[in-house]
Design a protein around this motif. Structure first.
Motif, PDB file in Angstrom:
ATOM      1  N   GLU A  16     -14.062   9.606  44.001  1.00  0.00           N
ATOM      2  CA  GLU A  16     -14.042  11.055  44.176  1.00  0.00           C
ATOM      3  C   GLU A  16     -14.850  11.473  45.408  1.00  0.00           C
ATOM      4  O   GLU A  16     -14.423  12.332  46.188  1.00  0.00           O
ATOM      5  N   LEU A  17     -15.988  10.849  45.603  1.00  0.00           N
ATOM      6  CA  LEU A  17     -16.837  11.133  46.766  1.00  0.00           C
ATOM      7  C   LEU A  17     -16.100  10.784  48.062  1.00  0.00           C
ATOM      8  O   LEU A  17     -16.071  11.583  49.002  1.00  0.00           O
ATOM      9  N   VAL A  18     -15.475   9.622  48.091  1.00  0.00           N
ATOM     10  CA  VAL A  18     -14.737   9.197  49.283  1.00  0.00           C
ATOM     11  C   VAL A  18     -13.524  10.107  49.513  1.00  0.00           C
ATOM     12  O   VAL A  18     -13.217  10.470  50.650  1.00  0.00           O
ATOM     13  N   SER A  19     -12.867  10.500  48.443  1.00  0.00           N
ATOM     14  CA  SER A  19     -11.735  11.414  48.565  1.00  0.00           C
ATOM     15  C   SER A  19     -12.173  12.743  49.182  1.00  0.00           C
ATOM     16  O   SER A  19     -11.488  13.293  50.054  1.00  0.00           O
ATOM     17  N   THR A  20     -13.316  13.238  48.751  1.00  0.00           N
ATOM     18  CA  THR A  20     -13.858  14.471  49.326  1.00  0.00           C
ATOM     19  C   THR A  20     -14.130  14.280  50.810  1.00  0.00           C
ATOM     20  O   THR A  20     -13.821  15.160  51.628  1.00  0.00           O
ATOM     21  N   TYR A  21     -14.684  13.116  51.168  1.00  0.00           N
ATOM     22  CA  TYR A  21     -14.943  12.812  52.580  1.00  0.00           C
ATOM     23  C   TYR A  21     -13.634  12.920  53.377  1.00  0.00           C
ATOM     24  O   TYR A  21     -13.575  13.585  54.405  1.00  0.00           O
ATOM     25  N   PHE A  22     -12.582  12.272  52.886  1.00  0.00           N
ATOM     26  CA  PHE A  22     -11.321  12.279  53.623  1.00  0.00           C
ATOM     27  C   PHE A  22     -10.640  13.639  53.613  1.00  0.00           C
ATOM     28  O   PHE A  22      -9.866  13.941  54.522  1.00  0.00           O
ATOM     29  N   ASN A  23     -10.923  14.461  52.633  1.00  0.00           N
ATOM     30  CA  ASN A  23     -10.395  15.830  52.660  1.00  0.00           C
ATOM     31  C   ASN A  23     -10.992  16.618  53.817  1.00  0.00           C
ATOM     32  O   ASN A  23     -10.332  17.478  54.402  1.00  0.00           O
ATOM     33  N   PHE A  24     -12.240  16.335  54.150  1.00  0.00           N
ATOM     34  CA  PHE A  24     -12.890  17.003  55.286  1.00  0.00           C
ATOM     35  C   PHE A  24     -12.536  16.315  56.601  1.00  0.00           C
ATOM     36  O   PHE A  24     -12.377  16.969  57.623  1.00  0.00           O
ATOM     37  N   ARG A  40     -20.267   1.363  65.016  1.00  0.00           N
ATOM     38  CA  ARG A  40     -21.267   1.387  63.936  1.00  0.00           C
ATOM     39  C   ARG A  40     -22.143   2.633  64.020  1.00  0.00           C
ATOM     40  O   ARG A  40     -23.354   2.584  63.897  1.00  0.00           O
ATOM     41  N   GLU A  41     -21.474   3.736  64.235  1.00  0.00           N
ATOM     42  CA  GLU A  41     -22.129   5.037  64.250  1.00  0.00           C
ATOM     43  C   GLU A  41     -21.486   5.891  63.168  1.00  0.00           C
ATOM     44  O   GLU A  41     -20.278   5.849  62.967  1.00  0.00           O
ATOM     45  N   GLY A  42     -22.295   6.678  62.492  1.00  0.00           N
ATOM     46  CA  GLY A  42     -21.796   7.523  61.422  1.00  0.00           C
ATOM     47  C   GLY A  42     -21.002   8.699  61.932  1.00  0.00           C
ATOM     48  O   GLY A  42     -20.946   8.980  63.135  1.00  0.00           O
ATOM     49  N   TYR A  43     -20.390   9.389  60.987  1.00  0.00           N
ATOM     50  CA  TYR A  43     -19.612  10.567  61.325  1.00  0.00           C
ATOM     51  C   TYR A  43     -19.522  11.462  60.098  1.00  0.00           C
ATOM     52  O   TYR A  43     -19.386  10.984  58.977  1.00  0.00           O
ATOM     53  N   GLY A  44     -19.579  12.768  60.324  1.00  0.00           N
ATOM     54  CA  GLY A  44     -19.448  13.704  59.218  1.00  0.00           C
ATOM     55  C   GLY A  44     -18.980  15.058  59.692  1.00  0.00           C
ATOM     56  O   GLY A  44     -18.988  15.355  60.884  1.00  0.00           O
ATOM     57  N   GLN A  45     -18.571  15.851  58.738  1.00  0.00           N
ATOM     58  CA  GLN A  45     -18.150  17.228  58.972  1.00  0.00           C
ATOM     59  C   GLN A  45     -18.665  18.073  57.824  1.00  0.00           C
ATOM     60  O   GLN A  45     -18.503  17.706  56.654  1.00  0.00           O
ATOM     61  N   GLU A  46     -19.274  19.184  58.144  1.00  0.00           N
ATOM     62  CA  GLU A  46     -19.739  20.177  57.182  1.00  0.00           C
ATOM     63  C   GLU A  46     -20.698  19.597  56.154  1.00  0.00           C
ATOM     64  O   GLU A  46     -21.879  19.512  56.416  1.00  0.00           O
ATOM     65  N   TYR A  98     -11.570   1.556  51.820  1.00  0.00           N
ATOM     66  CA  TYR A  98     -11.381   3.003  51.705  1.00  0.00           C
ATOM     67  C   TYR A  98     -10.819   3.588  53.009  1.00  0.00           C
ATOM     68  O   TYR A  98      -9.960   4.473  52.975  1.00  0.00           O
ATOM     69  N   LEU A  99     -11.309   3.105  54.150  1.00  0.00           N
ATOM     70  CA  LEU A  99     -10.788   3.588  55.436  1.00  0.00           C
ATOM     71  C   LEU A  99      -9.301   3.294  55.574  1.00  0.00           C
ATOM     72  O   LEU A  99      -8.525   4.160  55.992  1.00  0.00           O
ATOM     73  N   GLU A 100      -8.920   2.086  55.232  1.00  0.00           N
ATOM     74  CA  GLU A 100      -7.498   1.714  55.303  1.00  0.00           C
ATOM     75  C   GLU A 100      -6.653   2.610  54.408  1.00  0.00           C
ATOM     76  O   GLU A 100      -5.605   3.095  54.817  1.00  0.00           O
ATOM     77  N   ALA A 101      -7.120   2.818  53.188  1.00  0.00           N
ATOM     78  CA  ALA A 101      -6.382   3.660  52.247  1.00  0.00           C
ATOM     79  C   ALA A 101      -6.291   5.091  52.771  1.00  0.00           C
ATOM     80  O   ALA A 101      -5.229   5.729  52.674  1.00  0.00           O
ATOM     81  N   GLY A 102      -7.363   5.608  53.323  1.00  0.00           N
ATOM     82  CA  GLY A 102      -7.358   6.956  53.884  1.00  0.00           C
ATOM     83  C   GLY A 102      -6.431   7.077  55.074  1.00  0.00           C
ATOM     84  O   GLY A 102      -5.709   8.063  55.220  1.00  0.00           O
ATOM     85  N   ALA A 103      -6.427   6.064  55.922  1.00  0.00           N
ATOM     86  CA  ALA A 103      -5.564   6.085  57.111  1.00  0.00           C
ATOM     87  C   ALA A 103      -4.087   5.976  56.734  1.00  0.00           C
ATOM     88  O   ALA A 103      -3.227   6.538  57.417  1.00  0.00           O
ATOM     89  N   ARG A 104      -3.795   5.287  55.638  1.00  0.00           N
ATOM     90  CA  ARG A 104      -2.399   5.152  55.188  1.00  0.00           C
ATOM     91  C   ARG A 104      -1.800   6.501  54.794  1.00  0.00           C
ATOM     92  O   ARG A 104      -0.581   6.651  54.785  1.00  0.00           O
ATOM     93  N   LYS A 105      -2.638   7.456  54.447  1.00  0.00           N
ATOM     94  CA  LYS A 105      -2.151   8.776  54.067  1.00  0.00           C
ATOM     95  C   LYS A 105      -1.733   9.604  55.274  1.00  0.00           C
ATOM     96  O   LYS A 105      -1.116  10.643  55.136  1.00  0.00           O
TER      97      LYS A 105
END
Length: 126
Positions: A16-24, A40-46, A98-105
């Motif tokens: 659920e946390l990762v899904s929220t990340y990919f929603n943003f 190897r640098e982080g990334y975020g939004q809001e 998780y990145l692969e799964a998110g990118a597949r969408k």
């Protein structure tokens, strides 16, 4: 980073946390996020962020319930979504899955495929 953390450890809550990340981090920001992850640098939004060890200074590290090492990322969902920050530690292999799964969408592009490959190499995954 704040001082109050709720460490998420069960798979459903992490999903659920990762899904929220990919929603943003939708299509508009996914490529930028992958470019950062390849370095190897982080990334975020809001209110959602991914951190690598090198993203955190000594003060931030001391605030965490357990230190972040060079083989894990920290994903954080923060205020105002929750009173305390929700965080999860993911090893690189799980993070990449998780990145692969998110990118597949997203619509497949050569650039996304190349960036995923760069991230995989950077994380030293086979």
């Amino acid at each position: 980073m704040s001082r109050e953390y709720q460490v998420i450890e069960n798979k459903d809550s992490i999903d659920e946390l990762v899904s929220t990340y990919f929603n943003f981090i939708n299509r508009r920001y996914l490529e930028e996020a992958l470019k950062n992850f390849a370095k190897r640098e982080g990334y975020g939004q809001e209110i959602v962020f991914v951190y690598f060890q090198s993203d955190l200074d000594d003060y931030d590290m001391e605030q965490l319930p357990k230190p972040l090492d060079e083989k894990h990322i920290l994903i954080e969902l923060g205020y105002p979504a929750f009173e305390s920050e929700q965080i999860a530690y993911l090893n690189f292999e799980t993070f990449y899955d998780y990145l692969e799964a998110g990118a597949r969408k997203e619509p497949e592009t050569t650039q996304l495929t190349d960036l995923l490959s760069e991230v995989k190499d950077s994380l030293q995954l086979r």
